[in-house]
Design a protein around this motif. Structure first.
Motif, PDB file in Angstrom:
ATOM      1  N   PRO A 157       0.834  -1.202   0.000  1.00  0.00           N
ATOM      2  CA  PRO A 157       0.000   0.000   0.000  1.00  0.00           C
ATOM      3  C   PRO A 157       0.875   1.261   0.000  1.00  0.00           C
ATOM      4  CG  PRO A 157      -0.666  -1.521   1.733  1.00  0.00           C
ATOM      5  CD  PRO A 157       0.632  -2.009   1.200  1.00  0.00           C
ATOM      6  N   GLU A 158       0.315   2.325  -0.509  1.00  0.00           N
ATOM      7  CA  GLU A 158       0.961   3.634  -0.480  1.00  0.00           C
ATOM      8  C   GLU A 158      -0.074   4.631  -0.009  1.00  0.00           C
ATOM      9  OE1 GLU A 158       2.339   4.453  -4.405  1.00  0.00           O
ATOM     10  OE2 GLU A 158       3.884   2.898  -4.340  1.00  0.00           O
ATOM     11  N   GLY A 159       0.375   5.724   0.544  1.00  0.00           N
ATOM     12  CA  GLY A 159      -0.580   6.736   0.973  1.00  0.00           C
ATOM     13  C   GLY A 159       0.098   8.012   1.401  1.00  0.00           C
ATOM     14  N   GLU A 160      -0.707   9.054   1.479  1.00  0.00           N
ATOM     15  CA  GLU A 160      -0.240  10.348   1.962  1.00  0.00           C
ATOM     16  C   GLU A 160      -1.346  10.968   2.789  1.00  0.00           C
ATOM     17  OE1 GLU A 160       1.134  12.940  -1.126  1.00  0.00           O
ATOM     18  OE2 GLU A 160       2.512  11.446  -1.923  1.00  0.00           O
ATOM     19  N   LEU A 161      -0.949  11.704   3.812  1.00  0.00           N
ATOM     20  CA  LEU A 161      -1.941  12.449   4.591  1.00  0.00           C
ATOM     21  C   LEU A 161      -1.374  13.805   4.969  1.00  0.00           C
ATOM     22  CD1 LEU A 161      -1.243  12.450   7.869  1.00  0.00           C
ATOM     23  CD2 LEU A 161      -2.041  10.128   7.690  1.00  0.00           C
ATOM     24  N   THR A 162      -2.297  14.743   5.155  1.00  0.00           N
ATOM     25  CA  THR A 162      -1.942  16.107   5.506  1.00  0.00           C
ATOM     26  C   THR A 162      -2.895  16.595   6.588  1.00  0.00           C
ATOM     27  OG1 THR A 162      -1.162  16.568   3.274  1.00  0.00           O
ATOM     28  CG2 THR A 162      -1.748  18.465   4.604  1.00  0.00           C
ATOM     29  N   LEU A 163      -2.331  17.310   7.564  1.00  0.00           N
ATOM     30  CA  LEU A 163      -3.142  17.953   8.588  1.00  0.00           C
ATOM     31  C   LEU A 163      -2.741  19.424   8.636  1.00  0.00           C
ATOM     32  CD1 LEU A 163      -5.222  17.754  10.915  1.00  0.00           C
ATOM     33  CD2 LEU A 163      -3.265  17.417  12.444  1.00  0.00           C
ATOM     34  N   PRO A 164      -3.683  20.340   8.365  1.00  0.00           N
ATOM     35  CA  PRO A 164      -3.365  21.758   8.490  1.00  0.00           C
ATOM     36  C   PRO A 164      -3.075  22.125   9.945  1.00  0.00           C
ATOM     37  CG  PRO A 164      -5.368  21.428   7.194  1.00  0.00           C
ATOM     38  CD  PRO A 164      -5.026  20.108   7.828  1.00  0.00           C
ATOM     39  N   VAL A 165      -1.945  22.769  10.191  1.00  0.00           N
ATOM     40  CA  VAL A 165      -1.549  23.180  11.541  1.00  0.00           C
ATOM     41  C   VAL A 165      -2.613  24.087  12.160  1.00  0.00           C
ATOM     42  CG1 VAL A 165       0.159  24.534  12.839  1.00  0.00           C
ATOM     43  CG2 VAL A 165       0.907  22.852  11.141  1.00  0.00           C
TER      44      VAL A 165
ATOM     45  N   THR B 251       1.424  22.841   7.264  1.00  0.00           N
ATOM     46  CA  THR B 251       0.856  21.490   7.330  1.00  0.00           C
ATOM     47  C   THR B 251       1.831  20.510   7.972  1.00  0.00           C
ATOM     48  OG1 THR B 251       1.676  20.943   5.111  1.00  0.00           O
ATOM     49  CG2 THR B 251      -0.590  21.792   5.269  1.00  0.00           C
ATOM     50  N   ILE B 252       1.262  19.434   8.497  1.00  0.00           N
ATOM     51  CA  ILE B 252       2.011  18.268   8.942  1.00  0.00           C
ATOM     52  C   ILE B 252       1.695  17.197   7.912  1.00  0.00           C
ATOM     53  CG2 ILE B 252       2.293  16.558  10.772  1.00  0.00           C
ATOM     54  CD1 ILE B 252       1.090  18.726  12.691  1.00  0.00           C
ATOM     55  N   ASN B 253       2.731  16.556   7.352  1.00  0.00           N
ATOM     56  CA  ASN B 253       2.525  15.624   6.244  1.00  0.00           C
ATOM     57  C   ASN B 253       3.108  14.255   6.555  1.00  0.00           C
ATOM     58  OD1 ASN B 253       1.464  17.641   4.295  1.00  0.00           O
ATOM     59  ND2 ASN B 253       3.460  18.539   4.658  1.00  0.00           N
ATOM     60  N   GLY B 254       2.381  13.222   6.164  1.00  0.00           N
ATOM     61  CA  GLY B 254       2.856  11.864   6.327  1.00  0.00           C
ATOM     62  C   GLY B 254       2.792  11.105   5.018  1.00  0.00           C
ATOM     63  N   VAL B 255       3.766  10.210   4.827  1.00  0.00           N
ATOM     64  CA  VAL B 255       3.806   9.358   3.636  1.00  0.00           C
ATOM     65  C   VAL B 255       3.977   7.915   4.097  1.00  0.00           C
ATOM     66  CG1 VAL B 255       5.044   8.799   1.508  1.00  0.00           C
ATOM     67  CG2 VAL B 255       4.803  11.191   2.206  1.00  0.00           C
TER      68      VAL B 255
ATOM     69  N   GLY C 173       6.739   4.897   7.594  1.00  0.00           N
ATOM     70  CA  GLY C 173       6.635   6.000   6.650  1.00  0.00           C
ATOM     71  C   GLY C 173       7.473   7.176   7.087  1.00  0.00           C
ATOM     72  N   ASN C 174       7.223   8.293   6.458  1.00  0.00           N
ATOM     73  CA  ASN C 174       7.940   9.529   6.747  1.00  0.00           C
ATOM     74  C   ASN C 174       6.956  10.572   7.239  1.00  0.00           C
ATOM     75  OD1 ASN C 174      10.535   8.586   5.824  1.00  0.00           O
ATOM     76  ND2 ASN C 174       9.686   8.678   3.777  1.00  0.00           N
ATOM     77  N   LEU C 175       7.355  11.283   8.276  1.00  0.00           N
ATOM     78  CA  LEU C 175       6.532  12.344   8.840  1.00  0.00           C
ATOM     79  C   LEU C 175       7.303  13.649   8.741  1.00  0.00           C
ATOM     80  CD1 LEU C 175       3.898  13.035  10.398  1.00  0.00           C
ATOM     81  CD2 LEU C 175       5.236  12.745  12.492  1.00  0.00           C
ATOM     82  N   ALA C 176       6.681  14.659   8.109  1.00  0.00           N
ATOM     83  CA  ALA C 176       7.296  15.977   7.962  1.00  0.00           C
ATOM     84  C   ALA C 176       6.553  16.968   8.843  1.00  0.00           C
ATOM     85  CB  ALA C 176       7.258  16.422   6.508  1.00  0.00           C
ATOM     86  N   PHE C 177       7.316  17.612   9.736  1.00  0.00           N
ATOM     87  CA  PHE C 177       6.766  18.588  10.672  1.00  0.00           C
ATOM     88  C   PHE C 177       7.804  19.683  10.853  1.00  0.00           C
ATOM     89  CE2 PHE C 177       6.224  19.637  15.359  1.00  0.00           C
ATOM     90  CZ  PHE C 177       5.086  20.408  15.193  1.00  0.00           C
ATOM     91  N   ARG C 178       7.398  20.926  10.620  1.00  0.00           N
ATOM     92  CA  ARG C 178       8.283  22.077  10.764  1.00  0.00           C
ATOM     93  C   ARG C 178       9.505  21.996   9.863  1.00  0.00           C
ATOM     94  NH1 ARG C 178      10.927  23.452  14.908  1.00  0.00           N
ATOM     95  NH2 ARG C 178      10.550  25.668  14.721  1.00  0.00           N
ATOM     96  N   GLY C 179       9.356  21.418   8.672  1.00  0.00           N
ATOM     97  CA  GLY C 179      10.464  21.347   7.731  1.00  0.00           C
ATOM     98  C   GLY C 179      11.449  20.228   8.005  1.00  0.00           C
TER      99      GLY C 179
END
Length: 169
Positions: free
Chosen positions: A50-58, A83-87, A103-109
């Motif tokens: 499976p693959e996926g992406e999610l975003t949460l507006p800060v 945004t906070i982004n996950g892959v 996965g990878n989690l991107a928060f604050r760059g």
């Protein structure tokens, strides 16, 4: 493989932190994104990952306390990092409907690899639900814990999610 779109109003995020004065709780909806998954047998088929992406507006993060929220949004630097982004990169079955999800989690760059367990349920032929919880040290993402007057927030936060996604037609 089908695309399941996250339903923002049915998906939730809970964030719990501790402070020197009281616990801090935040809950929000508004998760956006998708998961590509083969669930034709009534459970995830992992022959194709499976693959996926999610975003949460800060901007959606709120504890209900204006002072705490203002400091949180300032520390996150919401204007630069809205945004906070996950892959999703990997899913492995542990037992029954329990899966190890990576996965990878991107928060604050800052992007970090994350891994934890999730429960994955195929609710019906159009809906999947994923639930999980992880603990994060916000310093790993370059954020110092907020201090507001006498209030000192601990760096470890517990994040719990319930993700409901519906198959594209």
């Amino acid at each position: 493989m089908a695309r399941y779109n996250i339903v923002p109003e049915r998906s939730r995020v809970w964030i719990d932190a501790r402070s020197s004065l009281h616990p801090i709780h935040s809950t929000t909806d508004g998760l956006e994104g998708y998961i590509d998954l083969d669930a034709s047998d009534g459970r995830p088929n992992l022959d194709v990952q499976p693959e996926g992406e999610l975003t949460l507006p800060v901007a959606r993060l709120s504890s209900g306390n204006r002072l705490e929220d203002r400091e949180l949004h300032k520390r996150i630097d919401e204007r630069r990092f809205p945004t906070i982004n996950g892959v999703l990169t990997k899913m492995e079955q542990i037992d029954g409907n329990q899966y190890r999800v990576s996965g990878n989690l991107a928060f604050r760059g800052v992007t970090r690899r994350v891994e934890d367990e999730m429960t994955v349920n195929v609710v019906d032929d159009r809906t999947v639900q994923l639930e999980g919880q992880s603990t994060f040290d916000i310093r790993d993402f370059g954020m110092e814990p907020p201090r507001i007057l006498m209030l000192r927030v601990e760096p470890d936060v517990v994040v719990r999610v319930v993700i409901v996604a519906v198959k594209e037609v």
